[in-house]
Design a protein around this motif. Sequence first.
Motif, short mmCIF file in Angstrom:
data_model
loop_
_atom_site.label_atom_id
_atom_site.label_comp_id
_atom_site.label_asym_id
_atom_site.label_seq_id
_atom_site.Cartn_x
_atom_site.Cartn_y
_atom_site.Cartn_z
N ILE A 99 -8.80 10.52 -6.22
CA ILE A 99 -8.47 10.64 -7.66
C ILE A 99 -6.68 10.33 -7.75
N HIS A 100 -5.97 11.32 -6.89
CA HIS A 100 -4.55 11.19 -6.66
C HIS A 100 -4.50 10.38 -5.46
N ARG A 101 -3.86 9.32 -5.22
CA ARG A 101 -3.68 8.57 -4.13
C ARG A 101 -1.99 8.33 -3.75
N ILE A 102 -1.75 8.45 -2.74
CA ILE A 102 -0.45 8.10 -1.83
C ILE A 102 -0.62 7.11 -1.14
N ILE A 103 0.07 5.95 -1.34
CA ILE A 103 -0.10 4.58 -0.72
C ILE A 103 1.41 4.18 -0.13
N LEU A 104 1.36 3.98 1.12
CA LEU A 104 2.52 3.39 2.21
C LEU A 104 2.21 2.16 2.52
N GLU A 105 3.13 1.18 2.18
CA GLU A 105 3.05 -0.27 2.29
C GLU A 105 4.21 -0.54 3.35
N PHE A 106 3.93 -1.90 3.79
CA PHE A 106 4.90 -2.64 4.59
C PHE A 106 4.66 -4.00 4.56
N GLY A 107 5.80 -5.08 4.38
CA GLY A 107 5.26 -6.36 4.17
C GLY A 107 6.37 -7.35 4.07
N ALA A 108 6.09 -8.53 3.85
CA ALA A 108 7.15 -9.70 3.63
C ALA A 108 7.04 -10.08 2.07
N VAL A 109 7.96 -10.37 1.62
CA VAL A 109 8.31 -11.06 0.26
C VAL A 109 8.77 -12.41 0.37
#
Length: 189
Positions: free
Chosen positions: A115-125
């Motif tokens: 329900i309560h999520r923590i999201i960590l991301e890495f990437g190119a733009v």
Amino acid sequence: MLFRSRAMGKSASIFSCSPNPLLTALRFSLLMFLLFLNTPCHTQSVESKNISVFLEGGGPAYLGSINLEYSLKYPFSINPVFRAGLCTYPLKDFTNTWNPNFVIPLLFGCHSGSIHRIILEFGAVYSSYVVSETGGPVRKSLFSISLPIAYRYCPQKLRLWFQLEYAPLFNSYRFQKHWGGIALGYRFR
């Protein structure tokens, strides 16, 4: 020869190793996505797959974007996620002709929680934008690295979700900007 060095008078091929961290981030994101789709556990122990579409204001695409996200839910608490987005604002350049800018974020990461999520991301733009020069409009390109950290609220009864995000952007070996984002999405599964 494909692999001549710059010291020999020719530039290096796209297939040679490049010290540019932005191209490395793009290669890493694409490699992680391919591995993500081809892992054996992807077909054996996945509890559910989620596909989401969301509108984001701010975030890695600067002004806003429409995104497609693919995430898996495994029996353990940290789960992989991949997303790609597109922003085409503004649609007209400074001469008032159709010439949109393009911003395409490709991000790989993980999330934890239901329900309560923590999201960590890495990437190119990847950014392709129009600037004014003496001969008229000129299109330029730029690769940036983004490291978003987000909180997402996903009610179990609804397919809609809400997200707040902090997405710092890095450009040419240095920090570029602090950037925030807010998103509203819809889960298909």
